[in-house]
Design a protein around this motif. Structure first.
Motif, PDB file in Angstrom:
ATOM      1  N   THR A  37       0.829  -1.201   0.000  1.00 52.17           N
ATOM      2  CA  THR A  37       0.000   0.000   0.000  1.00 52.17           C
ATOM      3  C   THR A  37       0.864   1.252   0.000  1.00 52.17           C
ATOM      4  O   THR A  37       0.617   2.205  -0.764  1.00 52.17           O
ATOM      5  CB  THR A  37      -0.916  -0.001   1.231  1.00 52.17           C
ATOM      6  OG1 THR A  37      -1.747  -1.140   1.157  1.00 52.17           O
ATOM      7  CG2 THR A  37      -1.759   1.251   1.286  1.00 52.17           C
ATOM      8  N   GLU A  66      -6.906   1.432  -1.133  1.00 50.06           N
ATOM      9  CA  GLU A  66      -7.290   0.406  -0.176  1.00 50.06           C
ATOM     10  C   GLU A  66      -8.443   0.949   0.661  1.00 50.06           C
ATOM     11  O   GLU A  66      -8.426   2.086   1.096  1.00 50.06           O
ATOM     12  CB  GLU A  66      -6.078   0.145   0.729  1.00 50.06           C
ATOM     13  CG  GLU A  66      -6.189  -1.073   1.604  1.00 50.06           C
ATOM     14  CD  GLU A  66      -4.906  -1.291   2.403  1.00 50.06           C
ATOM     15  OE1 GLU A  66      -4.439  -2.421   2.437  1.00 50.06           O
ATOM     16  OE2 GLU A  66      -4.363  -0.324   2.976  1.00 50.06           O
ATOM     17  N   ASP A  78      -5.735  -1.364  -5.201  1.00 51.34           N
ATOM     18  CA  ASP A  78      -5.172  -1.884  -3.950  1.00 51.34           C
ATOM     19  C   ASP A  78      -6.227  -2.692  -3.216  1.00 51.34           C
ATOM     20  O   ASP A  78      -7.270  -2.159  -2.835  1.00 51.34           O
ATOM     21  CB  ASP A  78      -4.677  -0.710  -3.095  1.00 51.34           C
ATOM     22  CG  ASP A  78      -3.763  -1.175  -1.969  1.00 51.34           C
ATOM     23  OD1 ASP A  78      -3.577  -2.406  -1.824  1.00 51.34           O
ATOM     24  OD2 ASP A  78      -3.227  -0.309  -1.253  1.00 51.34           O
ATOM     25  N   GLU A  79      -5.938  -3.975  -3.006  1.00 55.87           N
ATOM     26  CA  GLU A  79      -6.851  -4.859  -2.272  1.00 55.87           C
ATOM     27  C   GLU A  79      -8.277  -4.731  -2.779  1.00 55.87           C
ATOM     28  O   GLU A  79      -9.187  -4.432  -2.019  1.00 55.87           O
ATOM     29  CB  GLU A  79      -6.813  -4.527  -0.769  1.00 55.87           C
ATOM     30  CG  GLU A  79      -5.423  -4.557  -0.163  1.00 55.87           C
ATOM     31  CD  GLU A  79      -5.134  -5.823   0.626  1.00 55.87           C
ATOM     32  OE1 GLU A  79      -5.894  -6.795   0.485  1.00 55.87           O
ATOM     33  OE2 GLU A  79      -4.135  -5.836   1.350  1.00 55.87           O
TER      34      GLU A  79
HETATM   35 MG   LIG Z   1      -2.134  -2.618   1.974  1.00 57.31          MG
END
Ligand SMILES: [Mg+2]
Ligand SMILES: Nc1ncnc2c1ncn2[C@@H]1O[C@H](COP(=O)(O)OP(=O)(O)OP(=O)(O)O)[C@@H](O)[C@H]1O
Ligand SMILES: Nc1ncnc2c1ncn2[C@@H]1O[C@H](COP(=O)(O)OP(=O)(O)OP(=O)(O)O)[C@@H](O)[C@H]1O
Ligand SMILES: [Mg+2]
Lengths: 245, 243, 340, 400, 298
Positions: B43, B85, B158-159
């Motif tokens: 991240t 994220e 992200d994720e």
């Molecule tokens: Mg992360």
């Protein structure tokens, strides 16, 4: 699957609305104090809301909750914690300005009636059980997501719960980390602690849950033996899609 | 030609070096799976690329232009978009408003609000709903749509599937596959290895702030990735993985 | 499995903190003997300093530990002074009136806490200011006070001037020591941990068994009582009660300055802040307006650039913990040494 | 005696800044005149004493005033304290002196607010040993008002606005019954809190009652709001005499009211046309004010003379005390003080209570200046409390 | 009685105008600006200064002071608010409180102790009135102030809802980091927001100076009035601020009728009561129904 439970949780007719959205629609739910119940369901189904309702985070619009046959509907979260029902938060809520030890100590001192030395012991045990020994003196503010989730768990454990309500504590864990987590939860099961566990990572959940509930749009759409629930077409349609099995 | 080039990037959180000396070159059309344990620095790395976090050392180039010092909104204008994220939607605004905000520094291109609603048809009925009250899947779709509104060359996710139900994860990946057809360069963080291996054509593994593996997906094995995940401690526990 | 839990122990006092306590005790004794050798002027100034320490410690307890930032604590300062006048007017000894007045302030603050503690953040901060205004206006309804003109505590004239100064000095010193001890005791107890937990996340605190209302009420009442004591003592030292002055938001400014500069959320920080404020006032208040401008500017600078204040910085650099309220987990074989 | 004995330290605390800063604006000028006059010392009992004046600014803040007083007493070892203007400064300074046993002389604050305001009870012996005060009181206002209001034909209906403060309370308690006894009908809506921003209900009442005289003791900001609202809501059209006190003492107050300031009736505690001379500097009021206007280009204010008169009285106290280093002597000297100052006679021997001497209040009116150089002239319209003062102007109706 | 209600409504408009900038910052930028009162007074002084020394009518002066205040707003945002907003919800309270102290004392240093008013510079307008019906007069300035409050609050509301810039400002206030990632220039957006807020403060300063008087320390009471109007009307609703101002003024009028000293008390006590009602409404079962009913009105 509501049946009278003399030792456990019995929630009847729970209704909760946020503004015009009804998030829990006449939920009936019960569990024995030594059961391990998994909850799945699509995002926004109301799982966290149900957990919060059981933990007493807000007032219900309707319905009642019995704990060991005692009516706890009007009891606030801290009173329910003292009775043995404690939850973790999906988005961790650490006490940022305090160390990990102090975080857990608050729970150990207030969650259960204990003298100082016992509280220390509970605190240390909970820290060890959730694998946070190395950060015991760290300011909670500086923890990463994983440790924050562990801290949620440790705090809940320090209150010596009888029924533990877990909300997505495995999300974002790598495989090895989830193995560790499952071991911890199994240890709790050995100690006879009842568990309600919300999790989207179904294969992790299945290693612990003896019973599975699926929620959708504020209702329980399936409840029972995990494999049976997972193969329920309604569950597949609302939750699993083609992803699993 | 490389469209994103990162050289010796160091990123810190106060005392902590979260990303250490990372270099990476991305070519147009790459779909990179960025893999690593919790706290590996993924991240942080991606936020540094998108300008949300300024690096302590190193350079970043986009299409040959230096962007290391550029603020994040200018990077959007230069063709970089991040789906952060945790989605980070503006929860008190409607889907439409969120999408429109994505177009603030938009370049010209094929994406516009109607096209987003075509690609994510389930969003169109949520057009005037505040995103704070929508389900996680809808929110994730909105977040992706918002990033697309700027017509990026490089899309960073992200994720994407964190906290989403399996069904929604499926939907998200279906949508991603539609994107792949448009030749957008993509960086993707995903804990679910099988998923990641399915969509990506290149794997990059991070461990404790460094890149320890960078190979075309066709050349890596699962074991190689797992090794990279944990460095020397090899843990091979394959629990009933998704079938 | 249980090795770790057995190999560690919980440390609260450090050697340096033991020395600090002894040192603090010595300072107190020395201060208590001061009337024997110090000039009237010095005693009088020290009285003001002690009152500043009380104010800073109370505001710090509320804001630094409890997360309750208030710009209306002058409410209790004013009430403390008002009730002293009111009670003394009934014919009681002025110093007994001080004690009674502070108790009454404590009692009154309880119902106020029931209402105000429901507010959060900025609404609480300004809400308290409004409460201070309300109390100020209500005090003005009392004919004895003569509106903004105020009135003097004439019964103090029964004491001759030297005796009076000494009594006030010792009373203030004693009150300060007592109130600091009370605060220290509360903050170190499990209630103290609960107070901080509520500050950081009330919902989470509730979910692990803390009762936020009760805990916050306790803190609020203690702070109100302490500030009430300060107001009453200030009156004995200044003699004249003027509602506008005692209910002035300026007091909040002073408290904020002291705590921000000293170190918010640090027990020692509040005391340090009070001393600094006292020195600044002594040296620079003759510059009038510029002095006030600087106070404001310094408060801003500290809150932006040194949010933990001077004490926070010292603590970080030298790892000083003189009056620790926290806990350290230490390995048993490393006990008795200050952690690095 | 050693030379050090021949030095006297005099504290002087006044509001130089803050809400009452307008009063203290002229202090530096007056102090410079006083210091000049004392440059060669003061002759007391055939000895020359150097007088050092330690002047401090209370910033209109009572707690600061008290602290400054204590500082002067404890750290500067002053022999004598002087203080002026309003309860916010004088009362705490007097209290500090009373507590420490330091002689203190003060002026410019209705004596009732000083005496009763500090807790003295009517009918009981004075609780003050060290503090003395000379100023006008309620009775002076009464005489002045009766005299002033008789100058114009009215229906004798008076609307009053007395705030909830010492002045307001004292005036309501003592002045109102006297005015009623003198045949005036008083319309009193009750005490209001300073800082009130809307006066509609009071204005409505006054209009209903048809008042022709208006009397108020407001602070400047309240009056400005009140008077504009009165104008907006049509009240001022019926007012023949607008008699205000406490505000409107300084040209700046009046200028801030614009056209509404013209023909406001006022009452002053000093005027430059008073026929007195300062024993200290030897100047007349006119000389003093001309000098001020020449030096500063600002219009004279009544505080110039009032402030100087405090020094006049103080120096006379020192002189008559014979031994000014003896605090008891000083206090006794104040008790017996009877001196002519630039503001007229200050006589403690005939005061209403032992610690107080009475000074006059003179009726005046603000009138648009015909000749300049300043916007308004401040003209004397009556002299009931001090017939030596020459009348310069016939009171004209406000609404004319 | 009718007269008093009409006067109260006009007074309410004045409070609403005082509250514009505060309400805007509070609802949009989530900052409680304790320096609001002092900034208002600053604007008042600037207008006064132009009028006194350059003989500019305050209305003309506004053309200079508004941009100046906007500049100040930009600077505030850049040097103070942005950094403090990142320190959490409570830090801005402390920094803006410090700022208030700095401003009021600087004003005092520069302008001295005298109370000032803008009324002398607008001539007879300051006390002229219209007779609505027999015996009921409304001050011209009061009416202008009410109308201005409506216009400003209305256009701010529209601007925030309907324009891209308004959207960007809201997004930035919600989460400046994410705003940057999305392509918004957060510095610019919040600078514009702060500038807008301070622009309205310039106009509020005119109202303050025209309706009453001010000195360097007048900021505190103005802040309380503005804050009360904002809260009573409901945070997040600019229209609510207008209603809030009027309710506040009515409460003060009622207070004044109950007891001559009850004017200010009435307003303050109502404020506390409203806070309580709001809390009770936010809890319990009936809450959402009531909220839906009230919420629809906003
Ligand atoms: Mg992360
Ligand atoms: N405080 C709140 N105010 C308004 N709506 C809320 C609130 N809390 C939850 N909701 C809404 O209630 C619904 C259920 O939320 P909940 O958090 O219980 O879902 P969930 O099943 O836990 O979902 P997820 O798997 O994404 O965590 C969602 O639509 C959510 O937006
Ligand atoms: N705001 C922060 N302050 C301090 N340290 C941080 C902060 N954010 C992250 N870190 C630390 O930086 C390191 C890298 O974190 P990062 O979030 O980049 O990892 P990640 O690979 O994305 O992990 P995850 O899979 O959990 O999202 C971690 O050790 C984390 O604890
Ligand atoms: Mg959830």
């Amino acid at each position: 699957m509501t049946h009278a439970v003399s030792n456990g949780l019995l929630a009847s007719d729970l209704v909760k609305n946020f503004g015009s959205v009804s998030v829990l629609k006449n939920i009936n739910f019960s569990m024995n104090a030594d059961e391990a119940v998994g909850i799945v369901g699509p995002n926004g189904a109301g799982k966290t809301t149900l957990l919060s309702a059981l933990a007493g985070a807000f007032q219900l619009d309707q319905g009642s909750i019995l704990l060991n046959n005692q009516d706890v509907t009007e009891k606030c979260a801290s009173a329910r914690c003292n009775l043995g029902v404690v939850r973790t938060h999906q988005i961790p809520k650490p006490f940022d300005g305090m160390t990990v030890f102090e975080n857990v100590l608050v729970a150990a001192s207030y969650g259960v009636d204990a003298d100082k030395q016992t509280a220390y012991q509970h605190t240390l045990n909970a820290i060890q059980l959730s694998g946070m020994e190395h950060v015991a003196n760290r300011q909670a503010e500086s923890l990463g997501l994983l440790d924050r989730k562990r801290l949620e768990l440790a705090r809940a454990l320090a209150t010596q719960p009888k029924i533990l309500l877990l909300d997505e504590i495995a999300g974002g864990l790598t495989e090895a980390e989830s193995v560790q987590l499952v071991d911890t939860i199994k240890e709790l099961r050995r100690q006879g602690i009842g568990i309600i566990w919300i999790e989207h990572i179904v294969h992790v959940l299945l290693q612990v849950a003896e019973r599975l509930i699926c929620m959708d749009s504020g209702e329980i759409i399936a409840d029972g033996e995990p494999q049976a629930v997972l193969s329920n077409p309604q569950v597949v349609k609302a939750y699993l899609g083609g992803g699993i099995e | 030609m490389s469209c994103l080039q990162v050289n010796n990037l160091d990123v810190r959180h106060g005392q902590l070096a979260a990303v250490r000396g990372v270099s990476m070159t991305l070519n147009k059309g790459d779909v990179v799976a960025l893999i690593g344990a919790n706290g590996a620095g993924k991240t942080t790395f991606l936020r540094a690329i998108s300008g949300a976090h300024s690096p302590a050392a190193g350079t970043i180039q986009l299409n040959g232009n230096e962007i290391t010092k550029l603020s994040s909104h200018k990077r959007v204008a230069a063709g970089l978009a991040l789906v952060p994220e945790g989605r980070k939607l503006f929860s008190n605004m409607t889907t439409e408003e969120n999408l429109l905000l994505g177009a603030t520094s938009a370049r010209s291109g094929e994406w516009n609000i109607e096209k987003i609603f075509q690609v994510f048809p389930n969003l169109s009925k949520r057009r005037h709903t505040k995103t704070g009250t929508m389900s996680g899947g809808e929110q994730q779709a909105t977040a992706i749509g918002r990033a697309l509104m700027s017509n990026p060359d490089i899309l960073i996710l992200d994720e994407v599937s964190l906290g989403l139900s399996p069904l929604v994860v499926d939907q998200v990946y279906q949508n991603l596959e539609r994107l792949l057809a448009t030749d957008t360069t993509i960086i993707l963080v995903e804990q679910d290895l099988s998923r990641a291996m399915k969509v990506a054509n290149r794997a990059i593994c991070m461990l404790e702030g460094e890149i320890v593996l960078d190979k075309p997906m066709s050349l890596v094995t699962r074991d190689e990735i797992t090794d990279a995940y944990f460095g020397l401690h090899k843990i091979r526990t394959h629990n009933g993985d998704a079938a | 499995m249980s090795q770790w839990t057995n190999s560690v122990t919980i440390q609260r006092w450090t050697p340096s903190s033991r020395y600090a306590i002894v040192f603090a005790g010595l300072v107190l004794v020395l201060l208590a003997l001061a009337p024997l050798f110090a000039s009237n002027g010095l005693l009088d100034r020290l009285t003001a300093l002690f009152i500043y320490v009380i104010l800073a410690a109370m505001w710090n307890a509320l804001a630094g530990y409890g997360g309750l930032i208030s710009v209306g604590q002058q409410a209790f300062f004013g009430l403390g002074a008002y009730f002293t006048i009111r009670i003394a007017d009934l014919g009681l000894d002025p110093f007994i009136s001080v004690a009674l007045a502070a108790l009454i302030v404590g009692v009154i603050s309880y119902p106020i806490s029931l209402v105000m503690l429901r507010l959060k953040g900025g609404e609480f901060a300004i809400g308290m200011w409004v409460v201070a205004s309300i109390l100020h206006l209500m005090v003005n309804l009392d004919g004895l006070i003569q509106g903004e003109t105020g009135i003097s505590l004439v019964s103090l004239n029964h004491y001759d001037s030297a005796q009076r100064l000494t009594i006030i000095y010792l009373l203030t010193l004693g009150s300060m020591a007592g109130l600091l001890a009370l605060l220290f005791f509360v903050l170190r107890s499990k209630t103290g941990s609960a107070i901080q937990a509520i500050r950081d996340n009330e919902e989470a605190a509730t979910s692990v068994g803390v009762k936020p209302e009760k805990t916050k009420q306790l803190l609020f009442v203690i702070a109100a009582f302490g500030i009430g004591v300060a107001g009453a003592l200030w009156l004995t030292s200044a003699t004249t009660f003027l509602p506008k002055t005692y209910f002035s938001v300026q007091w909040s400014a002073y408290m904020i300055f002291m705590v921000l500069v000293g170190g918010i959320g640090k027990f020692e920080g509040a005391i340090l802040g009070a001393i600094i404020f006292f020195l600044v006032e002594t040296w620079f208040s003759s510059t009038g307006v510029w002095y006030l401008v600087s106070l404001g500017a310094i408060a801003i600078a500290f809150s932006l650039f040194l949010p933990k204040g001077i004490w926070g910085e010292l603590e970080r650099r030298f790892n000083w913990h003189f009056l620790p309220v926290g806990y350290q987990v230490v390995e048993k074989n490393k006990i008795n040494t200050d952690k690095k | 005696a050693a030379t050090s004995d021949k030095k006297l330290r005099v504290g002087f605390i006044s509001p130089r800044t803050g809400h009452l800063g307008a009063f203290g604006e002229t202090d530096p000028f007056v102090l410079s005149q006083v210091r000049q006059a004392l440059a060669d010392g003061l002759q007391i009992n055939n000895e020359t004493y150097q007088i050092e004046i330690l002047d401090r600014d209370s910033q209109s803040d009572p707690s600061r005033a008290g602290q400054l007083a204590k500082d002067l007493i404890n750290n500067e070892n002053i022999d004598f304290m002087l203080s002026t203007v309003a309860p916010e400064t004088i009362n705490p300074v007097s209290d500090a002196c009373e507590a420490a046993g330091i002689p203190c002389l003060s002026a410019v604050l209705p004596w009732e607010a000083w005496y009763f305001g500090r807790g003295a009870k009517p009918g009981q012996p004075s609780p003050f040993k060290w503090t003395y005060h000379f100023s006008f009181g309620v009775d002076e206002f009464y005489q002045t008002y009766i005299s002033q209001w008789g100058l114009i034909e009215t229906n004798k209906k008076v609307g009053v606005m007395y705030p909830n403060d010492a002045d307001g309370n004292a005036i309501r308690r003592f002045l109102k019954p006297k005015l009623e006894a003198a045949g005036y009908t008083i319309i009193d809506p009750g005490a209001y809190e300073t800082g009130t921003s809307d006066f509609s209900s009071q204005i409505a009442l006054f209009k209903r009652e048809g008042i022709e005289i208006f009397n108020a003791f407001p602070i400047p900001s309240d009056f400005s709001a009140l008077w504009r609202q009165a104008a907006q809501q049509g009240l001022t059209r019926q007012i023949k005499i607008a008699q205000i006190a406490k505000t409107g003492l300084f040209p700046s107050d009046i200028e801030a009211l614009g056209g509404l300031g013209n023909k406001l009736a006022s009452a002053c505690y000093w005027h430059k046309d008073m026929p007195y001379r300062s024993p200290l500097t030897g100047q007349t009021g006119k000389q003093l004010c001309d000098l001020y206007e020449a030096q500063t280009n600002k219009q004279w204010t009544q505080q110039i003379g009032a402030c100087l008169s405090l020094f006049d009285a103080a120096m006379e106290t020192l002189i008559t005390s014979a031994d000014p280093k003896n605090k008891v002597n000083l206090a006794m000297a104040m008790r017996k003080l009877n001196v002519s100052t630039i503001a007229g006679q200050v006589d403690f021997t005939s005061g209403p209570v032992p610690n107080v001497a009475i000074t006059p209040i003179i009726g005046t009116q603000w009138v648009k200046s015909k000749s300049g150089p300043f916007k308004f002239d401040y003209l004397i319209t009556e002299h009931a409390t001090d017939p030596n003062v020459p009348i310069a102007h016939k009171l004209t109706p406000y609404n004319a | 009685m009718t007269n008093q209600i009409i006067q109260a409504i006009l007074l309410g408009g004045y409070y609403a105008l005082l509250a514009c900038g505060l309400s805007f910052m509070f609802s949009v930028m989530k900052i409680i600006n304790l320096a609001h009162g002092s900034l208002l007074v600053l604007a008042g002084y600037l207008l006064w200064f132009l009028a006194e020394h350059y003989h500019l009518s305050p209305f003309v002066g506004l053309l200079i002071v508004t941009p100046l205040m906007m500049l100040i707003g930009w600077a505030l945002q850049a040097f103070l608010l942005e950094k403090s907003a990142r320190g959490g919800e409570l830090l801005p309270i402390l920094t803006t409180f410090g700022l208030a102290i700095v401003i009021e004392n600087l004003l005092f240093e520069h302008f001295g102790a005298n109370t000032r008013s803008l009324a002398p510079y607008i001539g007879d307008l300051s006390w002229q009135s219209w007779e609505l019906f027999s015996g009921v007069y409304v001050g011209k300035t009061s009416v202008y102030i009410l109308v201005t409050a409506i216009i400003i609050l209305g256009s701010l509301q529209l601007f925030m809802k309907k324009t891209p810039l308004g959207r960007q400002i809201r997004a930035t206030a919600h989460d400046p980091d994410t705003a940057g990632i999305v392509g918004i220039n957060p510095k610019k957006a919040s600078a514009i927001a702060a500038a807008l807020a301070m622009g309205t403060v310039a106009i509020s300063g005119l109202a303050l100076g025209v309706r009453g008087v001010f000195d360097a320390y007048s900021g505190g009471p103005q802040l309380l009035f503005a804050f009360e109007a904002t809260i009573i009307g409901g945070v997040g609703s600019l229209w609510g601020t207008l209603i809030g101002g009027i309710i506040l003024a009515l409460a003060q009028t009622i207070g004044a009728n109950i007891h001559p000293q009850g004017f200010l008390l009435g307003g303050h006590i109502l404020f506390i009561i409203i806070l309580l009602i709001r809390l009770v409404l936010a809890k319990g079962g009936v809450s959402h129904r009531m909220k839906a009913a009230f919420g629809g009105a906003k």
